[in-house]
Every structure is written in structure tokens, then in C-alpha cells.
Design a protein around this motif. Structure first.
Motif, PDB file in Angstrom:
ATOM      1  N   ASN A  15       0.843  -1.190   0.000  1.00 37.64           N
ATOM      2  CA  ASN A  15       0.000   0.000   0.000  1.00 37.64           C
ATOM      3  C   ASN A  15       0.878   1.240   0.000  1.00 37.64           C
ATOM      4  O   ASN A  15       1.826   1.322   0.782  1.00 37.64           O
ATOM      5  N   TYR A  16       0.546   2.198  -0.863  1.00 38.40           N
ATOM      6  CA  TYR A  16       1.318   3.426  -0.927  1.00 38.40           C
ATOM      7  C   TYR A  16       0.766   4.422   0.080  1.00 38.40           C
ATOM      8  O   TYR A  16      -0.435   4.668   0.141  1.00 38.40           O
ATOM      9  N   ASP A  17       1.650   4.995   0.887  1.00 38.90           N
ATOM     10  CA  ASP A  17       1.278   6.010   1.870  1.00 38.90           C
ATOM     11  C   ASP A  17       1.788   7.354   1.361  1.00 38.90           C
ATOM     12  O   ASP A  17       2.993   7.625   1.369  1.00 38.90           O
ATOM     13  N   GLU A  18       0.860   8.198   0.899  1.00 40.28           N
ATOM     14  CA  GLU A  18       1.237   9.497   0.330  1.00 40.28           C
ATOM     15  C   GLU A  18       1.933  10.386   1.354  1.00 40.28           C
ATOM     16  O   GLU A  18       2.850  11.134   1.003  1.00 40.28           O
ATOM     17  N   ASP A  19       1.501  10.333   2.612  1.00 43.11           N
ATOM     18  CA  ASP A  19       2.085  11.197   3.633  1.00 43.11           C
ATOM     19  C   ASP A  19       3.571  10.919   3.843  1.00 43.11           C
ATOM     20  O   ASP A  19       4.365  11.842   4.009  1.00 43.11           O
ATOM     21  N   SER A  20       3.948   9.661   3.839  1.00 40.18           N
ATOM     22  CA  SER A  20       5.349   9.307   4.072  1.00 40.18           C
ATOM     23  C   SER A  20       6.115   9.053   2.773  1.00 40.18           C
ATOM     24  O   SER A  20       7.332   8.915   2.798  1.00 40.18           O
ATOM     25  N   ASP A  21       5.395   8.950   1.650  1.00 38.57           N
ATOM     26  CA  ASP A  21       5.990   8.614   0.360  1.00 38.57           C
ATOM     27  C   ASP A  21       6.719   7.261   0.436  1.00 38.57           C
ATOM     28  O   ASP A  21       7.807   7.081  -0.091  1.00 38.57           O
ATOM     29  N   MET A  22       6.084   6.312   1.140  1.00 34.23           N
ATOM     30  CA  MET A  22       6.657   4.978   1.337  1.00 34.23           C
ATOM     31  C   MET A  22       5.611   3.931   0.946  1.00 34.23           C
ATOM     32  O   MET A  22       4.424   4.221   0.884  1.00 34.23           O
ATOM     33  N   TRP A  23       6.079   2.718   0.744  1.00 31.75           N
ATOM     34  CA  TRP A  23       5.225   1.574   0.447  1.00 31.75           C
ATOM     35  C   TRP A  23       5.151   0.706   1.690  1.00 31.75           C
ATOM     36  O   TRP A  23       6.178   0.327   2.248  1.00 31.75           O
ATOM     37  N   ASP A  24       3.947   0.408   2.141  1.00 29.54           N
ATOM     38  CA  ASP A  24       3.747  -0.317   3.392  1.00 29.54           C
ATOM     39  C   ASP A  24       3.299  -1.750   3.163  1.00 29.54           C
ATOM     40  O   ASP A  24       2.475  -2.032   2.288  1.00 29.54           O
ATOM     41  N   LEU A  25       3.859  -2.626   3.984  1.00 30.31           N
ATOM     42  CA  LEU A  25       3.418  -4.011   4.083  1.00 30.31           C
ATOM     43  C   LEU A  25       2.995  -4.225   5.524  1.00 30.31           C
ATOM     44  O   LEU A  25       3.604  -3.682   6.438  1.00 30.31           O
ATOM     45  N   ARG A  26       1.958  -5.025   5.729  1.00 27.99           N
ATOM     46  CA  ARG A  26       1.508  -5.307   7.092  1.00 27.99           C
ATOM     47  C   ARG A  26       1.621  -6.795   7.369  1.00 27.99           C
ATOM     48  O   ARG A  26       1.307  -7.631   6.521  1.00 27.99           O
ATOM     49  N   PHE A  27       2.052  -7.095   8.602  1.00 25.92           N
ATOM     50  CA  PHE A  27       2.259  -8.467   9.057  1.00 25.92           C
ATOM     51  C   PHE A  27       1.663  -8.628  10.448  1.00 25.92           C
ATOM     52  O   PHE A  27       1.401  -7.645  11.134  1.00 25.92           O
ATOM     53  N   ILE A  28       1.506  -9.878  10.873  1.00 24.65           N
ATOM     54  CA  ILE A  28       1.058 -10.181  12.228  1.00 24.65           C
ATOM     55  C   ILE A  28       2.289 -10.465  13.090  1.00 24.65           C
ATOM     56  O   ILE A  28       3.152 -11.264  12.711  1.00 24.65           O
ATOM     57  N   ASP A  29       2.358  -9.802  14.240  1.00 24.45           N
ATOM     58  CA  ASP A  29       3.445  -9.991  15.190  1.00 24.45           C
ATOM     59  C   ASP A  29       3.388 -11.408  15.756  1.00 24.45           C
ATOM     60  O   ASP A  29       2.318 -11.903  16.114  1.00 24.45           O
ATOM     61  N   LYS A  30       4.536 -12.074  15.870  1.00 18.39           N
ATOM     62  CA  LYS A  30       4.605 -13.438  16.399  1.00 18.39           C
ATOM     63  C   LYS A  30       4.238 -13.495  17.879  1.00 18.39           C
ATOM     64  O   LYS A  30       3.685 -14.490  18.341  1.00 18.39           O
ATOM     65  N   GLU A  31       4.564 -12.470  18.632  1.00 19.70           N
ATOM     66  CA  GLU A  31       4.380 -12.486  20.082  1.00 19.70           C
ATOM     67  C   GLU A  31       2.947 -12.198  20.515  1.00 19.70           C
ATOM     68  O   GLU A  31       2.378 -12.926  21.309  1.00 19.70           O
ATOM     69  N   ASP A  32       2.379 -11.105  20.013  1.00 19.73           N
ATOM     70  CA  ASP A  32       1.083 -10.678  20.550  1.00 19.73           C
ATOM     71  C   ASP A  32      -0.018 -10.536  19.502  1.00 19.73           C
ATOM     72  O   ASP A  32      -1.090 -10.023  19.791  1.00 19.73           O
ATOM     73  N   ALA A  33       0.243 -10.955  18.296  1.00 21.09           N
ATOM     74  CA  ALA A  33      -0.730 -10.946  17.200  1.00 21.09           C
ATOM     75  C   ALA A  33      -1.194  -9.542  16.809  1.00 21.09           C
ATOM     76  O   ALA A  33      -2.215  -9.388  16.155  1.00 21.09           O
ATOM     77  N   SER A  34      -0.435  -8.530  17.186  1.00 23.31           N
ATOM     78  CA  SER A  34      -0.759  -7.176  16.729  1.00 23.31           C
ATOM     79  C   SER A  34      -0.266  -7.017  15.291  1.00 23.31           C
ATOM     80  O   SER A  34       0.502  -7.836  14.771  1.00 23.31           O
ATOM     81  N   VAL A  35      -0.705  -5.968  14.642  1.00 21.87           N
ATOM     82  CA  VAL A  35      -0.301  -5.698  13.267  1.00 21.87           C
ATOM     83  C   VAL A  35       0.976  -4.864  13.280  1.00 21.87           C
ATOM     84  O   VAL A  35       1.069  -3.863  13.991  1.00 21.87           O
ATOM     85  N   ILE A  36       1.949  -5.299  12.517  1.00 22.69           N
ATOM     86  CA  ILE A  36       3.212  -4.573  12.349  1.00 22.69           C
ATOM     87  C   ILE A  36       3.244  -4.034  10.926  1.00 22.69           C
ATOM     88  O   ILE A  36       3.042  -4.777   9.962  1.00 22.69           O
TER      89      ILE A  36
END
Length: 76
Positions: free
Chosen positions: A19-40
Motif C-alpha cells: 500500500n502506498y502512503d502518500e504522507d510518508s511517500d513509502m510503500w507499506d506491508l503489514r504483518f502479524i506480530d509473532k508475540e502478541d498478534a498485533s499488526v506490524i
């Protein structure tokens, strides 16, 4: 970046495309944290880098599944 993902996240990204983030001008990938299942969220500078990271992550996930299948196979 792949080392960080391998150490801290389940290797399969939540989306199949970055996903492209216009504010940061970066491309984001999201994953599930191994420890607490939060989104990284992992931010990468280019679309090409994000796409290559997805490929590497999917390869890691496949290798992990293969190791798990061997570890779970019944012994005779």
C-alpha cells in the motif's frame, strides 16, 4: 528488512500488494506480530523493494510450512 520480518512476524503479509502512503511517500506491508498478534507495518522506499520483500516473505512462509510438515509427520 527480511531479517526483521523473519524474526518478529508471521512471514505471510496481510495483503498481496503493498500500500502506498502518500504522507510518508513509502510503500507499506503489514504483518502479524509473532508475540502478541498485533499488526506490524513495515515501510519500504520503493514499490520494487516492497514487491521483492513480498516474494521473499512468501518463500519464507513456504519453507516454514515444509519444515512444519516434516516436524509433524508421524514416526514409525
Amino acid at each position: 528488512m527480511i531479517n526483521y520480518i523473519e524474526a518478529n512476524c508471521h512471514p505471510t503479509p496481510l495483503e498481496s500488494h503493498p500500500n502506498y502512503d502518500e504522507d510518508s511517500d513509502m510503500w507499506d506491508l503489514r504483518f502479524i506480530d509473532k508475540e502478541d498478534a498485533s499488526v506490524i507495518r513495515v515501510s519500504l522506499e520503493s514499490l520494487e523493494e516492497a514487491q521483492e520483500t513480498i516474494k521473499k516473505c512468501l518463500q519464507l512462509a513456504l519453507e516454514q510450512e515444509q519444515r512444519d510438515a516434516v516436524d509433524d509427520s508421524p514416526t514409525v
